[in-house]
Design a protein around this motif. Structure first.
Motif, short mmCIF file in Angstrom:
data_model
loop_
_atom_site.label_atom_id
_atom_site.label_comp_id
_atom_site.label_asym_id
_atom_site.label_seq_id
_atom_site.Cartn_x
_atom_site.Cartn_y
_atom_site.Cartn_z
N VAL A 35 0.84 -1.19 0.00
CA VAL A 35 0.00 0.00 0.00
C VAL A 35 0.88 1.25 0.00
O VAL A 35 1.80 1.37 0.82
CB VAL A 35 -0.93 0.01 1.23
N ASP A 50 1.43 5.53 0.22
CA ASP A 50 0.90 6.60 1.07
C ASP A 50 0.32 7.73 0.24
O ASP A 50 0.39 8.89 0.63
CB ASP A 50 1.97 7.11 2.03
N ARG A 51 -0.25 7.41 -0.88
CA ARG A 51 -0.96 8.39 -1.70
C ARG A 51 -2.23 7.74 -2.23
O ARG A 51 -2.29 6.52 -2.40
CB ARG A 51 -0.09 8.88 -2.85
N THR A 52 -3.24 8.56 -2.46
CA THR A 52 -4.51 8.04 -2.93
C THR A 52 -4.77 8.49 -4.36
O THR A 52 -4.29 9.54 -4.79
CB THR A 52 -5.67 8.52 -2.04
N PRO A 92 -6.16 4.16 -1.77
CA PRO A 92 -4.69 4.21 -1.85
C PRO A 92 -4.17 3.47 -3.09
O PRO A 92 -4.70 2.41 -3.45
CB PRO A 92 -4.22 3.52 -0.57
N ASP A 93 -3.16 4.03 -3.73
CA ASP A 93 -2.50 3.32 -4.82
C ASP A 93 -1.79 2.09 -4.25
O ASP A 93 -1.36 2.08 -3.10
CB ASP A 93 -1.49 4.23 -5.52
N ASN A 133 -2.93 2.64 -9.96
CA ASN A 133 -3.47 3.90 -9.43
C ASN A 133 -4.92 4.10 -9.85
O ASN A 133 -5.45 3.41 -10.72
CB ASN A 133 -2.61 5.09 -9.86
N VAL A 137 -1.07 6.63 5.77
CA VAL A 137 -1.88 6.03 4.72
C VAL A 137 -3.35 6.23 5.08
O VAL A 137 -3.77 5.87 6.19
CB VAL A 137 -1.57 4.53 4.56
N ASP A 138 -4.11 6.79 4.16
CA ASP A 138 -5.53 7.05 4.39
C ASP A 138 -6.38 6.07 3.59
O ASP A 138 -6.20 5.92 2.38
CB ASP A 138 -5.89 8.48 3.97
N VAL A 139 -7.30 5.41 4.28
CA VAL A 139 -8.24 4.49 3.63
C VAL A 139 -9.63 4.91 4.06
O VAL A 139 -10.13 4.52 5.12
CB VAL A 139 -7.97 3.03 4.02
#
Length: 436
Positions: free
Chosen positions: A94, A96-98, A104-105, A145, A277-279
């Motif tokens: 995973v 740390d960018r969405t 998340p990518d 992505n 990391v945002d989910v």
């Protein structure tokens, strides 16, 4: 040799916690000066060659040891650090960018001993793409992505096996598994139980969206044989469930960080060890704390406070690090392994100030549940490494503890957090509901 060994990432923590090494280190520093001093005395102007022959012999003997010791050390650690044991299998990591959809990518990573050019094909059911490498490399990293929520994604490397994973659901509970301290290569670990628990987590009926590992995947990070065994085992889970890995002290020691970054990095060895990391409405913070007693660099502490301050009050905040904060335990290996006074003083106040909900860690080879000032701490260092002895110190934050028990943690974030400790057979050991 001493300067070389201490130059590695966080190796100084090993000397700090291994108390007998501290006087040994001082002795070696002094020992390194003795042959030079004796040689200087032996070669002083006007000295007759027949004077004090034992002094010449002592200097010669010590000089031989002074030459053999670093050669032996370099041969052992350097030999292992240069040895590569073959290709490393696929991991889903995973980032740390969405993407544009808020998911998340994901990086599809693997490593080949011989540089090669590879192609990845992937499909979300509504779109498909092909990514090809332009030059031969050993560390392979393909980015998936703009993934949609709650979609089955298939991917294929070259003309190999078609693998699948599912992206997190939107507006529904998020389920993930947390584990720590497998210690592949230790000899006294239980790789059979680790593999058994990985199969449980990877089973489709579990519907886990993420697998979080808090460190010490291997026993000796500089030894590639340990990484080969570990990655060949965990791929049964981590090729079908997107994963986050934190570095443990055993992973990184004596140059092991290079291998950790080669095999489990999310950004071609340039990715930070401190990450967010945002989910959806859940926010995961990976903190690089590999040893109990580790402080926090001022810039990292400032980063952590800035990031925590941005979390909406109704969202979930989850922290992952290898070293624990509160823990029961005892004095194992000459060093106290229980409540970490440094972490409690420097980091825990931030958790309390910014309403962190759950903190997961390992390092202590036990299962334990602790709560303090509104923060729930979970220790899950029981994924295969040899269990710690029974505790002789009980943390005042402890509310449940299991020693000698292998297992992992099953977590579901919804209106509340359901935290379940499971044993190696998947049976419930302890369940706790944590309100938002």
């Amino acid at each position: 040799m001493l300067a070389w060994s201490l130059s590695f990432h966080n190796t100084i923590g090993f000397y700090r916690v291994t108390v007998p090494l501290q006087p040994a280190l001082a002795f070696l520093v002094l020992f390194s000066l003795v042959p030079a001093v004796l040689t200087g005395i032996n070669a002083r102007p006007g000295r007759k060659s027949s004077t004090h022959p034992p002094l010449s012999l002592t200097a010669a003997v010590l000089a031989v040891f002074g030459v053999l010791l670093p050669i032996t050390g370099f041969s052992y650690f350097g030999g292992y650090s240069l040895t590569e044991t073959g290709d490393k299998p696929v991991q889903l990591l995973v980032l740390d960018r969405t993407g544009n959809n808020g998911v998340p990518d994901i990086a599809v990573t693997f490593w080949t001993q011989q540089p090669s050019i590879n192609t990845l094909r992937w499909d979300t059911g509504t779109s498909s793409r092909v990514i090809s490498e332009s030059i031969p490399v050993s560390s392979h990293r393909f980015i998936l992505n703009d993934l949609p929520y709650d979609a089955e994604v298939s991917y294929q490397i070259n003309h190999g096996e078609i693998r699948r994973f599912r992206t997190p659901p939107k507006g529904q509970p998020l389920r993930f598994a947390v584990a720590s301290d497998a210690h592949f290569g230790a000899g006294n670990n239980r790789p059979d139980l680790t593999a058994k628990m990985l199969r449980q987590i990877a089973a489709p009926q579990g519907k886990f969206s993420l697998f979080l590992f808090t460190g010490d995947l291997v026993e000796h990070g500089y030894n590639d044989f340990h990484w080969q065994e570990a990655l060949s085992t965990v791929t049964s889970c981590t090729s079908s469930i997107p994963s986050l890995f934190a570095a443990g002290n055993h992973d990184a020691i004596m140059g092991g960080l290079r291998r950790f970054q080669d095999y489990l990095s999310t950004d071609n060895r340039t990715g930070p060890l401190w990450r967010r990391v945002d989910v959806g409405g859940a926010h995961f913070f990976m903190l690089d704390r590999e040893w109990n007693g580790d402080g926090v660099p001022p810039d990292r502490k400032a980063w952590l406070e800035r990031e925590l301050a941005t979390i909406p009050p109704d969202d979930w905040t989850v922290v992952i690090s290898h070293a624990y904060y509160y823990a029961s335990g005892g004095v194992y290996g000459w060093y106290p392994r229980y409540d970490d006074k440094t972490a409690i003083r420097e980091i825990v106040p931030l958790f309390e100030k910014y309403d962190v909900d759950l903190v997961f860690s390992g390092h202590a080879h036990q299962l334990e549940l602790l709560q303090r000032n509104g923060v729930t701490f979970v220790i899950c260092g029981a994924f295969g490494g040899i269990p710690d002895p029974p505790r002789t110190y009980i943390s005042p934050a402890s509310i449940w503890y299991a020693q000698g028990q292998y297992g992992y943690v099953d977590v579901t974030l919804g209106p509340s957090a359901e935290v379940i400790f499971r044993d190696a057979d998947g049976k419930t050991l302890k369940a706790l509901t944590v309100p938002r």
